[in-house]
Design a protein around this motif. Structure first.
Motif, PDB file in Angstrom:
ATOM      1  N   VAL A  42       0.899  -1.227  -0.087  1.00 30.31           N
ATOM      2  CA  VAL A  42       0.038   0.099  -0.085  1.00 30.31           C
ATOM      3  C   VAL A  42       0.721   1.336   0.008  1.00 30.31           C
ATOM      4  CG1 VAL A  42      -1.640   1.290   1.141  1.00 30.31           C
ATOM      5  CG2 VAL A  42      -1.688  -1.239   1.244  1.00 30.31           C
ATOM      6  N   PRO A  43       0.539   2.179  -1.074  1.00 33.52           N
ATOM      7  CA  PRO A  43       1.437   3.333  -0.701  1.00 33.52           C
ATOM      8  C   PRO A  43       1.408   3.950   0.455  1.00 33.52           C
ATOM      9  CG  PRO A  43       0.228   3.337  -2.705  1.00 33.52           C
ATOM     10  CD  PRO A  43      -0.383   2.311  -2.128  1.00 33.52           C
ATOM     11  N   SER A  44       2.456   4.577   1.139  1.00 36.25           N
ATOM     12  CA  SER A  44       2.319   4.970   2.485  1.00 36.25           C
ATOM     13  C   SER A  44       1.542   6.148   2.782  1.00 36.25           C
ATOM     14  CB  SER A  44       3.926   5.239   2.934  1.00 36.25           C
ATOM     15  OG  SER A  44       4.438   6.479   2.060  1.00 36.25           O
ATOM     16  N   VAL A  45       1.403   7.022   1.816  1.00 36.64           N
ATOM     17  CA  VAL A  45       0.544   8.140   1.831  1.00 36.64           C
ATOM     18  C   VAL A  45      -0.906   7.629   1.949  1.00 36.64           C
ATOM     19  CG1 VAL A  45       2.209   9.769   0.531  1.00 36.64           C
ATOM     20  CG2 VAL A  45       0.447   8.593  -0.535  1.00 36.64           C
ATOM     21  N   VAL A  46      -1.316   6.631   1.248  1.00 35.77           N
ATOM     22  CA  VAL A  46      -2.698   6.296   1.356  1.00 35.77           C
ATOM     23  C   VAL A  46      -3.066   5.658   2.813  1.00 35.77           C
ATOM     24  CG1 VAL A  46      -4.179   4.624   0.212  1.00 35.77           C
ATOM     25  CG2 VAL A  46      -2.743   5.828  -1.218  1.00 35.77           C
ATOM     26  N   GLY A  93      -9.642  -5.251  -8.654  1.00 31.97           N
ATOM     27  CA  GLY A  93      -8.835  -5.463  -9.814  1.00 31.97           C
ATOM     28  C   GLY A  93      -7.760  -4.376 -10.224  1.00 31.97           C
ATOM     29  N   ALA A  94      -7.480  -3.786  -9.002  1.00 29.41           N
ATOM     30  CA  ALA A  94      -6.448  -2.363  -9.121  1.00 29.41           C
ATOM     31  C   ALA A  94      -5.070  -2.902  -8.956  1.00 29.41           C
ATOM     32  CB  ALA A  94      -7.073  -1.451  -8.368  1.00 29.41           C
ATOM     33  N   PRO A  95      -4.198  -2.279  -9.394  1.00 31.50           N
ATOM     34  CA  PRO A  95      -2.589  -2.495  -9.303  1.00 31.50           C
ATOM     35  C   PRO A  95      -2.145  -2.388  -7.438  1.00 31.50           C
ATOM     36  CG  PRO A  95      -2.991  -0.439 -10.156  1.00 31.50           C
ATOM     37  CD  PRO A  95      -4.233  -0.951 -10.262  1.00 31.50           C
ATOM     38  N   VAL A  96      -1.596  -3.166  -7.035  1.00 33.20           N
ATOM     39  CA  VAL A  96      -1.091  -3.114  -5.443  1.00 33.20           C
ATOM     40  C   VAL A  96       0.341  -3.318  -5.704  1.00 33.20           C
ATOM     41  CG1 VAL A  96      -0.970  -4.683  -3.638  1.00 33.20           C
ATOM     42  CG2 VAL A  96      -2.699  -4.573  -4.927  1.00 33.20           C
ATOM     43  N   GLY A  97       1.037  -2.357  -4.673  1.00 29.01           N
ATOM     44  CA  GLY A  97       2.431  -2.277  -4.506  1.00 29.01           C
ATOM     45  C   GLY A  97       2.520  -1.012  -3.947  1.00 29.01           C
TER      46      GLY A  97
END
Length: 660
Positions: free
Chosen positions: A53-57, A174-178
């Motif tokens: 998960v992006p840290s800002v999210v 179905g969205a990108p993860v990372g």
């Protein structure tokens, strides 16, 4: 009242659905077995990295849920725990019965020209099973392999649970993860995390998260951890919201909410019952007919489902707006032009808008950031449209509304209570502050640090039992400048003259953040204010002040007057009433204001009485505002606002003769 739990079958289905949608997310991640970091910023970074998960999210979602606070492991009104607000509906079911709305002591209309309205207690409705936010702690436990108890009580594990949920929601879309993915692509997962059951509410939550990311935040949490979210410009991809398949609310013309928040129209009924009785509000034409002076903040003492049921009962009471805890969604029930029955004082009802926030004043719960934010947006919108000042003389709690006459003072409600964060709320309102004063200017604004100010209240759950330590907006007032001095006396609450108590519902010896009082003395680390006709002392050391200095106007008795009366409503004189309209007596309260004392003035008001006693306006004088020659000064006399006849007082600039 009782609070039924979410069904066991629904909880199992929810967990199974989340786990099935997230089979590519490991149930445990290697770093979880290592010694956990005690640094909160690092805990967010590690959880974001491990779950992609992006840290800002992650930081943005957590901020909007809890402002990164732990709240000492206690749940929110909607059963959410920890920095990520992992919810457990079993807590909602276990909340103690009771609440100020069903105490039977206060007539919510507050109009003694009609028989008192005493609403019967109502059963609490079960939470709607379509709201998936009610049991996310079990889903997070299944995703992380950590027990629900650990997720509720350990901040670091709680953050990991929230990260696992966000990752699962992202994969389900179905969205990108990372961690390297564009935060903009996480809009749908963030919207789902809100737990909202409509697209409008989910989008409003997600928009606020991305606004927070864009602005950045940095603060010290309630357990002393410094956390920062660097500002990052992100243009979220809102099309991801469509994949959630949430219902879209109809928003009819005339709903009085800003477009940036989720709001729907659920009307309170205006119905006649026969025998001249009707409910559950009164018609008017404000502000053309009468200026609206106040916005009154309440809490519901009930679940969202129960709150909606009550306000739609024509035999019950009414308020203008309800606000949901989990996501800040708003329902409007009464047009602002009309008069709700909510504050227990007809003068205030006729000149106010009432907001009910899903919550409990004392029972160990906390108010969510999402609800604070939508409430502040709504209040600012209404205040700017109606010309209501953004200060604590006009944005008041139900606990600041005075009794109408001496006999009603004891029964007045005390919500939203000492745990409502007034300082943060006014920051969200972008309210102006006048901090140009000094001790010589003679006015004191109560201003404790919410997190560290933890009065030793009792009775939050069980009478006489100490409440869990919690941040509070309230400062305690003593009869002398010493920590062991008795509390001051509120003669209306304790006519025998004994000190008031530390019971959480006993507000006769406390002042609240943002309230302004006239200085009555200083001694060492202690400051005295004029309060209910006496000097009241509170601890205010220079090293950790609990008040600030300001300027303004004070009221004091005119020369030659030993004492003057104090009133709970600002009604016109008898001669102003037309034939056929019963006179509403100008009846003083138990208090008096003595020569030499001073009280901060919040407004100067004309004496007014809105006559509304029949369903169709057929009674003489109905649906008219009766105005006389009397004028009043609204003063901060105790914890509640009160009124003095302008003919009895001098209004002076606060520096004149201020004690040092």
């Amino acid at each position: 009242m009782h609070h039924p739990t979410l069904s066991t079958g629904w909880r199992a289905l929810l967990v199974a659905t989340v786990v099935a949608a997230s089979t590519t997310v490991p149930l445990s991640v290697g770093p979880a077995a290592a010694a956990p970091s005690t640094d909160r910023q690092q805990q967010y970074a590690a959880a974001a990295g491990d779950y992609g998960v992006p840290s800002v999210v992650l930081l943005g979602v957590s901020y909007l849920e809890s402002r990164w606070d732990t709240n000492a492991g206690t749940p929110s009104t909607s059963g959410g725990y920890g920095p990520m607000h992992l919810t457990d509906a079993r807590h909602v079911a276990a909340l103690p019965a009771g609440g100020h709305h069903d105490s039977g002591a206060e007539d919510p209309r507050g109009d003694d020209s009609r028989p008192a309205l005493v609403p019967a207690p109502q059963p609490v409705e079960a939470p709607a099973p379509s709201t998936a936010a009610l049991q996310t702690v079990d889903a997070a436990a299944a995703l992380t392999g950590v027990t629900a108890e650990a997720l509720r009580t350990d901040a670091g594990l709680n953050i990991r649970g929230g990260a696992a949920l966000l990752s699962a929601y992202q994969r389900d879309l179905g969205a990108p993860v990372g961690t390297g993915t564009d935060p903009a692509a996480w809009y749908g997962a963030v919207a789902r995390y809100s737990g909202a059951d409509s697209a409008d509410a989910a989008a409003a939550f997600a928009d606020e998260v991305f606004t927070t990311i864009g602005a950045g935040q940095s603060r010290t949490t309630d357990d002393g951890q410094r956390v920062s979210l660097p500002a990052q410009s992100v243009r979220p991809e809102r099309s991801w919201l469509d994949r959630l398949g949430l219902r879209r609310l109809a928003r009819p013309d005339g709903v009085e909410c800003p477009l940036t928040i989720s709001c729907e129209w659920i009307p309170a009924p205006y119905e006649a019952f026969g025998d001249g009785d009707y409910g559950n509000h009164d018609l008017s034409d404000r502000p053309a007919r009468q200026k609206i002076e106040y916005i009154v903040i309440h809490d519901t003492e009930a679940s969202w489902a129960t709150t909606l049921k009550l306000v739609q009962d024509p035999t019950y009471v009414s308020w203008h707006y309800s606000l949901r805890s989990v996501d800040g969604h708003i329902a409007q029930h009464v047009k602002t032009k009309d008069v709700g029955w909510h504050a227990g004082n007809w003068y205030v009802n006729a000149k106010s808008i009432g907001l009910e926030h899903e919550g409990f004043a004392a029972q160990g719960t906390w108010y969510t950031e999402a609800m604070y934010r939508t409430s502040a947006k709504l209040v600012r919108h209404l205040a700017l449209r109606l010309g209501i000042p953004l200060d604590r003389q006009h944005i008041i709690g139900h606990d600041n509304v005075p009794g109408t006459v001496a006999s009603t003072v004891r029964g007045m409600h005390w919500d939203p209570g000492p745990y409502w964060d007034w300082t943060h709320y006014f920051d969200l309102l972008h309210a102006p502050r006048l901090d140009t004063g000094t001790p010589a200017t003679g006015l004191v604004r109560i201003d404790p640090d919410y997190a560290t100010n933890q009065p030793a209240f009792t009775g939050c759950v069980t009478a006489g039992v100490p409440c869990a330590p919690r941040g509070s907006s309230a400062v305690v007032l003593r009869s002398a400048p010493a920590a062991d001095a008795p509390l001051v006396n509120d003669v209306a609450l304790r006519p025998d003259g004994t000190p008031n108590t530390m019971a959480v519902s006993d507000q006769g010896a406390r002042a609240s953040a943002g309230q302004t009082y006239a200085l009555a003395g200083r001694q060492g680390d202690w400051t005295a204010i004029w309060y209910l006709g006496q000097r009241a002392w509170f601890h205010n050391p220079a090293s950790a002040p609990t008040a600030s200095w300001t300027v303004g106007v004070v009221a004091t008795p005119k020369p030659g007057r030993t004492t003057i009366p104090v009133y709970g409503r600002a009604y016109p004189e008898q001669a102003a009433y037309p034939d056929g309209v019963p006179y509403q007596a100008i009846s003083p309260l138990q208090y008096t204001l003595a020569a030499g004392q001073r009280y901060a003035v919040g407004a100067v008001l004309a004496g007014e009485y809105y006559r509304a006693s029949t369903f169709d306006g057929s009674s003489p004088g109905d649906w008219t505002v009766i105005r006389g020659k009397n004028r009043y000064a609204q003063i901060q006399f105790g914890h509640r606002i009160m009124y003095v006849d302008l003919a009895d007082v001098q209004l002076l600039p606060s520096p004149v003769g201020a004690p040092r």
